[in-house]
Design an enzyme around this catalytic site. Structure first.
Site, PDB file in Angstrom:
ATOM      1  N   TYR A   1      16.222  24.483   8.020  1.00 54.64           N
ATOM      2  CA  TYR A   1      15.031  24.509   8.883  1.00 54.64           C
ATOM      3  C   TYR A   1      14.360  23.150   8.761  1.00 54.64           C
ATOM      4  CZ  TYR A   1      10.326  26.085  10.376  1.00 54.64           C
ATOM      5  OH  TYR A   1       9.111  26.249  10.995  1.00 54.64           O
TER       6      TYR A   1
ATOM      7  N   THR B   1       9.276  19.487   8.559  1.00 54.43           N
ATOM      8  CA  THR B   1       8.517  18.458   7.841  1.00 54.43           C
ATOM      9  C   THR B   1       9.147  17.079   8.002  1.00 54.43           C
ATOM     10  OG1 THR B   1       7.757  20.067   6.222  1.00 54.43           O
ATOM     11  CG2 THR B   1       7.671  17.764   5.568  1.00 54.43           C
TER      12      THR B   1
ATOM     13  N   GLY C   1       6.082  11.497   7.454  1.00 51.71           N
ATOM     14  CA  GLY C   1       4.687  11.226   7.783  1.00 51.71           C
ATOM     15  C   GLY C   1       3.912  12.417   8.282  1.00 51.71           C
TER      16      GLY C   1
ATOM     17  N   SER D   1       1.518  18.803   6.256  1.00 52.96           N
ATOM     18  CA  SER D   1       0.566  19.830   6.676  1.00 52.96           C
ATOM     19  C   SER D   1       0.204  19.687   8.151  1.00 52.96           C
ATOM     20  CB  SER D   1      -0.701  19.749   5.817  1.00 52.96           C
ATOM     21  OG  SER D   1      -0.419  20.103   4.471  1.00 52.96           O
TER      22      SER D   1
ATOM     23  N   SER E   1      15.627  21.785   2.553  1.00 56.36           N
ATOM     24  CA  SER E   1      16.399  22.578   1.593  1.00 56.36           C
ATOM     25  C   SER E   1      17.793  22.866   2.131  1.00 56.36           C
ATOM     26  CB  SER E   1      15.685  23.899   1.310  1.00 56.36           C
ATOM     27  OG  SER E   1      14.479  23.688   0.626  1.00 56.36           O
TER      28      SER E   1
ATOM     29  N   ARG F   1       7.899  39.938 -31.508  1.00 56.68           N
ATOM     30  CA  ARG F   1       7.360  38.824 -32.288  1.00 56.68           C
ATOM     31  C   ARG F   1       6.240  39.298 -33.208  1.00 56.68           C
ATOM     32  NH1 ARG F   1       8.124  33.728 -34.407  1.00 56.68           N
ATOM     33  NH2 ARG F   1       6.332  32.370 -34.064  1.00 56.68           N
TER      34      ARG F   1
ATOM     35  N   GLU G   1       6.228  26.107   2.904  1.00 55.23           N
ATOM     36  CA  GLU G   1       5.903  27.075   3.965  1.00 55.23           C
ATOM     37  C   GLU G   1       4.416  26.993   4.341  1.00 55.23           C
ATOM     38  OE1 GLU G   1       8.547  27.733   4.986  1.00 55.23           O
ATOM     39  OE2 GLU G   1       9.773  29.223   3.983  1.00 55.23           O
TER      40      GLU G   1
END
Length: 388
Positions: free
Chosen positions: A122, A125, A128, A131, A157, A268, A364
């Site tokens: 996908y 992004t 530059g 968001s 990814s 522990r 995301e």
């Protein structure tokens, strides 16, 4: 209002948990240490149906709901957070192609995506524009029956080990904003594509992350998903589900961390007693479980809203993503703290879980952008009253 799972959903949870234990859990540390992308395991996930979870059955998927997908990803991520996160991205790509691709495009790609024969990326992004995704600069200029694509995408990814890209590119004027973006399917080996180095990341090491450059890449106009100028809208529709998917990965990570912390507290000993006998640590465990339960309810509620086509589903997905990913990181971090120095060692899984869940607060849509999405809706007339 019934919060219990159906028998079918319980069977899905069990199947995902079985796959997680058999294929992911015992290998996650090695994949992290060697930055290995387990393509063969991902293909076996396709054989199990986990690469086309919410695609319609008539288009080669399982035809499940977004709530069902959340249940599956929560279980898978208890085995390997990073690999499961890639599975969520691949599902989003396959769903976009199946939903908005032409009949010939679907015939060429969907079965290969859902089976795992082909892996998807996908591409939204850019170096530059993160968001501020609507300001993307990668352009697709129409020349006859082709688009010529030039530009670059960042933090992708699966890049370099993939077969197909869903690329958001500007088909309108440079200042056309969100309305000038189209979504285009691009074969990963098309002439003019170059892949950058595999980025050295803090976490998510079992999947490659690369920059992708496009230099005069030609693809048929028929490779466009939806209509020209609809790409940003389609990308955001994909991200509503993608945010629930990554939130579900955080739920699974937190559940695993809570289990590890509970077990360690019973084993522990300090000052002559098991850690489970100290009230301060009991309270910490209780808070972790409470936050996890709250996040799980938010994610499942948002998934139900998305399945119902609720007009406020985007806001619910943003709230759930923000809360669940913050919680997931916090619970993993608290579990590490409960393990003391041992939690900081690579011999134990918690340091990897902390590293892997940290990025969920960024991708995301950052959690700051999730707040922007929610706040903008709250400031519209009548929305505060509707969100109840």
């Amino acid at each position: 209002m019934d919060f219990s799972l159906t028998d079918d959903q319980k069977a899905l949870v069990q199947a995902a948990a079985d796959f997680s234990r058999a294929e992911l859990a015992d290998h996650a540390a090695e994949w992290d240490a060697t930055s290995h992308f387990p393509v063969e395991v991902i293909r076996r996930a396709g054989e199990a149906g986990f690469l086309g979870i919410y695609l319609p059955e008539e288009r080669g998927g399982l035809g499940l709901s977004r709530l069902d997908a959340s249940l599956i990803f929560e279980q898978l991520s208890q085995g390997c957070i990073s690999t499961t996160a890639y599975l969520t991205i691949h599902n989003m790509v396959a769903w976009m192609v199946a939903s908005w691709g032409s009949e010939s495009l679907r015939a060429s790609w969907v079965d290969r995506l859902t089976s795992g024969e082909c892996l998807g990326c996908y591409c939204l992004t850019e170096p530059g524009s993160g968001s501020d995704a609507a300001s993307l600069r990668t352009k697709a200029v129409r020349q006859g029956d082709e688009y010529v694509i030039s530009g670059s995408k960042m933090f992708i990814s699966g890049a370099g080990a993939n077969d197909v890209l869903v690329v958001m590119a500007r088909t309108g004027a440079p200042n056309s904003g969100a309305g000038g973006v189209s979504a285009i399917l691009v074969p990963a080996d098309a002439e003019g594509i170059e892949y950058g180095k595999n980025e050295e990341k803090m976490g998510w090491k079992s999947q490659p992350t690369r920059l992708i450059s496009f230099d005069g890449v030609r693809v048929p106009v028929g490779n466009r998903l939806g209509e020209e100028g609809e790409g940003f809208k389609l990308a955001m529709k994909g991200l509503d589900g993608g945010r629930l998917n990554i939130a579900s990965c955080s739920l699974g990570a937190a559940q695993h961390a809570l289990t590890l912390a509970r077990n360690y507290m019973g084993e522990r000993k300090q000052f002559g007693r098991e850690l489970s006998h100290f009230q301060a640590l009991q309270f910490k465990l209780a808070d972790m479980a409470t936050e996890l339960s709250a996040a799980r309810l938010m994610v499942r509620h948002a998934a139900w809203r998305l399945d119902q086509g609720d007009p406020e589903a985007t806001a619910y997905c943003a709230m759930a993503k923000r809360f669940a990913t913050d919680m997931g990181f916090s619970v993993c971090n608290e579990a590490l703290q409960l393990h003391g120095g041992y939690g900081y060692l690579r011999e134990f899984p918690l340091e990897r879980m902390v590293r892997d869940t940290r990025v969920h607060q960024i991708l995301e849509g950052t959690n700051e952008i999730m707040r922007v999405i929610v706040a903008r809706r709250l400031l519209a007339d009548g929305v505060v009253e509707a969100l109840q």
